[in-house]
Write a protein that holds these residues in place. Sequence first.
Motif, mmCIF file in Angstrom:
data_model
loop_
_atom_site.group_PDB
_atom_site.id
_atom_site.type_symbol
_atom_site.label_atom_id
_atom_site.label_comp_id
_atom_site.label_asym_id
_atom_site.label_seq_id
_atom_site.Cartn_x
_atom_site.Cartn_y
_atom_site.Cartn_z
ATOM 1 N N VAL B 287 12.834 20.132 3.713
ATOM 2 C CA VAL B 287 11.374 20.428 3.297
ATOM 3 C C VAL B 287 10.734 21.350 4.220
ATOM 4 N N ASP B 288 10.027 22.390 3.775
ATOM 5 C CA ASP B 288 9.201 23.014 4.573
ATOM 6 C C ASP B 288 8.064 22.772 5.191
ATOM 7 N N PHE B 289 7.181 22.112 4.159
ATOM 8 C CA PHE B 289 5.994 21.819 4.661
ATOM 9 C C PHE B 289 5.419 20.564 3.863
ATOM 10 N N ILE B 290 4.671 19.715 4.419
ATOM 11 C CA ILE B 290 3.899 18.539 4.159
ATOM 12 C C ILE B 290 2.332 18.524 4.330
ATOM 13 N N GLU B 291 1.835 18.705 3.165
ATOM 14 C CA GLU B 291 0.277 18.618 3.406
ATOM 15 C C GLU B 291 0.034 17.043 2.891
ATOM 16 N N GLY B 292 -0.463 16.270 3.979
ATOM 17 C CA GLY B 292 -0.659 14.874 4.060
ATOM 18 C C GLY B 292 -1.990 14.761 4.094
ATOM 19 N N LEU B 293 -2.932 14.051 3.203
ATOM 20 C CA LEU B 293 -4.258 13.966 3.100
ATOM 21 C C LEU B 293 -4.508 12.317 3.011
ATOM 22 N N ALA B 294 -5.410 11.979 3.901
ATOM 23 C CA ALA B 294 -5.871 10.471 4.127
ATOM 24 C C ALA B 294 -6.418 10.126 2.564
ATOM 25 N N CYS B 295 -7.576 10.728 2.190
ATOM 26 C CA CYS B 295 -8.133 9.970 1.095
ATOM 27 C C CYS B 295 -7.408 10.441 -0.209
ATOM 28 N N THR B 296 -7.600 9.653 -1.142
ATOM 29 C CA THR B 296 -7.010 9.613 -2.621
ATOM 30 C C THR B 296 -7.641 11.027 -3.196
ATOM 31 N N GLY B 297 -6.619 11.929 -3.501
ATOM 32 C CA GLY B 297 -7.221 13.127 -4.257
ATOM 33 C C GLY B 297 -7.359 14.256 -3.243
ATOM 34 N N GLY B 298 -7.449 13.830 -2.064
ATOM 35 C CA GLY B 298 -7.791 14.871 -0.816
ATOM 36 C C GLY B 298 -8.934 14.840 -0.473
ATOM 37 N N CYS B 299 -9.614 15.691 -0.033
ATOM 38 C CA CYS B 299 -11.187 15.443 0.808
ATOM 39 C C CYS B 299 -12.225 15.150 -0.418
ATOM 40 N N LEU B 300 -11.801 15.396 -1.463
ATOM 41 C CA LEU B 300 -12.450 15.000 -2.689
ATOM 42 C C LEU B 300 -13.086 13.383 -2.735
ATOM 43 N N GLY B 301 -11.661 12.638 -2.128
ATOM 44 C CA GLY B 301 -11.931 11.197 -2.121
ATOM 45 C C GLY B 301 -12.617 10.881 -0.880
ATOM 46 N N GLY B 302 -13.236 11.876 -0.270
ATOM 47 C CA GLY B 302 -13.367 11.530 1.088
ATOM 48 C C GLY B 302 -14.704 10.314 1.040
ATOM 49 N N PRO B 303 -14.756 9.361 2.408
ATOM 50 C CA PRO B 303 -15.652 8.167 2.114
ATOM 51 C C PRO B 303 -17.244 8.730 2.213
ATOM 52 N N LEU B 304 -17.443 10.052 2.512
ATOM 53 C CA LEU B 304 -19.017 10.335 2.563
ATOM 54 C C LEU B 304 -19.411 11.081 1.478
ATOM 55 N N THR B 305 -18.556 10.929 0.311
ATOM 56 C CA THR B 305 -18.963 11.824 -0.790
ATOM 57 C C THR B 305 -19.788 10.910 -1.641
ATOM 58 N N VAL B 306 -20.399 11.486 -2.716
ATOM 59 C CA VAL B 306 -21.016 10.835 -3.668
ATOM 60 C C VAL B 306 -20.331 10.378 -4.889
ATOM 61 N N GLU B 307 -19.553 11.486 -5.368
ATOM 62 C CA GLU B 307 -18.640 11.357 -6.824
ATOM 63 C C GLU B 307 -17.491 10.952 -6.445
ATOM 64 N N ASN B 308 -17.233 10.008 -7.287
ATOM 65 C CA ASN B 308 -15.735 9.499 -7.267
ATOM 66 C C ASN B 308 -14.818 10.753 -7.309
ATOM 67 N N SER B 309 -13.733 10.414 -6.547
ATOM 68 C CA SER B 309 -12.600 11.395 -6.525
ATOM 69 C C SER B 309 -12.043 11.973 -7.623
ATOM 70 N N PHE B 310 -11.781 11.110 -8.727
ATOM 71 C CA PHE B 310 -11.403 11.638 -10.031
ATOM 72 C C PHE B 310 -12.357 12.641 -10.882
ATOM 73 N N VAL B 311 -13.519 12.094 -10.972
ATOM 74 C CA VAL B 311 -14.210 12.799 -11.627
ATOM 75 C C VAL B 311 -14.733 14.182 -10.655
ATOM 76 N N ALA B 312 -14.805 14.253 -9.374
ATOM 77 C CA ALA B 312 -14.983 15.269 -8.540
ATOM 78 C C ALA B 312 -13.805 16.379 -8.905
ATOM 79 N N LYS B 313 -12.532 15.853 -9.221
ATOM 80 C CA LYS B 313 -11.606 16.869 -9.318
ATOM 81 C C LYS B 313 -11.751 17.696 -10.559
#
Lengths: 141, 437
Positions: B287-313
């Motif tokens: 595999v050439d590249f791995i993009e690993g993001l800690a939050c569900t859905g990526g930064c959209l699922g960040g703990p300091l956001t207002v909107e739910n990750s899936f709605v934000a998507k």
Amino acid sequence: MKLNFEVDGDDFLLAGEASSQVKKVLKQLGVASDIIRRIAIAMYEAEINMVLHANGGMVDVDISPEKIYIVFQDTGPGIEDIELAMQEGYSTASDKIRELGFGAGMGLPNMKRYSDDLKITSELGKGTKVEIIVYLNREGD
Amino acid sequence: MIEYLHSVTLQEDKCVGCTDCIKRCPTEAIRVRHGKAKIIDERCIDCGLCIKVCRNRAKKAMTDKLDCLSEYKYKVAIPAPTLYAQFKDIYDVNVILTGLKQLGFDEVFEVSRAAEIVTEESKKLLKSSNLKKPVISSACPVIIRLIQIRFPELIEHILPVISPMEVAARIVKNDLIKRGIDEKDIGVFFISPCAAKATNARNPIGIEKSHVDKVLSIKEVYKKLAGTLKRLDKIENLRTSSYDGIRWAMSGGEGKGLEIDNFIAVDGIENVIKVLEEVENGKLVNVDFIEGLACTGGCLGGPLTVENSFVAKNKLKKVLKNTLEEKAGDCANLHTEDITLFWNKEVLSKPVMSLDEDMNIAIKKMEELERIYEQLPQIDCGSCGAPNCWALAEDIVRNNANIEDCIFMLRKKVREMAEDMVALAQKIPASLNNKDF
């Protein structure tokens, strides 16, 4: 110190549990990361082999400050020609196993590449014993 | 000076001492002590999972307040693209950026524009470099910290480019200094979905010093900003980023921008751990590249956001559609030639899990640990304050807990003592007359 694991032959997607556990222990023991990685790869290959070819088996790990000694013992069909099995690309895996992405014939060669010592004893119809040694302080040699 | 290790903190009065956060922490960094959750500083990687799972909202991230704006003469907001996916029925980035300025910022510069620059540099690096495959993205600070602690041998796989936040801050400061503004008068404010970014602004990885001065959480600006957005009379044309940069906010966004097919995009820290385990086992060398993001859905699922990750998507997709219809404005003052885009400080492993520096002692402790673990009930109930029986055994070996912290072990001991007492009570000294007692 010694660790023992039973490798379940039914679920090859879970194979790697023993190597995962050993990795965790080695990290807590403060073993250098490149060595942990070599052990992880060698162990994972051996574990997968036991699941694919021998319906599981036992893993015994002996850790000392000098070396890590791992024995994989199974009661599978045995290896007919060990020398041939050591060749890169050689595999007796069935089409079904190959369809699942295994059987590339790199298992034993990888075990050899990542260990300092590899010993295989096998008896047809009885089983196979794979012994792997990785030394922890090899720089002085 | 004490090293600033993490931004996640506990609000003691709200914590009821339950086991929700200790059980979910990916680095087993939390214990319950005296009825309150305690974070083990050197183990916390700021993933913010505990913020998300706490039913009493007792966990929060130390970020700055909007009042800080008064500390600087010249204030610039650098919003993460996740901000664009927070509002109801607003999908025009220019509206959001105009609103941000009205909160008191002199200028705005989009982190998503900086992300496009990072993408270009990453493409070059991936083509030319002799980085170990698979190359692991450096975008998510939590994943870098996770690798430092749990996967130290994978450090050399990390793409050594600085983050879009840092690039944005450098561009802003470089440009303003060129325009004659004194550096000490400039305040660069990152608008963040992420607790770990707040830590990175104070104690960055891979570089000596961050150019970000303050970090405001999306939650902090949301209320005021949402109100402002409704009252705008003139929309400024401020957007300079496009589809590829804004898409970084969601899982797969960075990878797709790199124009390589052979990559894995994985989000959610538990999933990232599984993929990194596979890398560790040598299974992903193709595999050439791995993009690993800690939050569900990526930064959209960040703990300091207002909107739910899936709605934000869903909302971000509408924002992205909008950007395709309208061309981004030019950005003349980038001066990227003046800016270092690469790490220049070694990223070291943090062997915080190690039982002892001396391996002989570590082995002895590990044997003891195993012996203790065998006695424990192994049901991982968490009542002792540790996330599982193994962790309690580890705490005992490290002299941070007692075996009686386990309620089952305590009960067993009490029972044994009671049995001993009954047995003792039945013993009658030979000198005494049986009838009397």
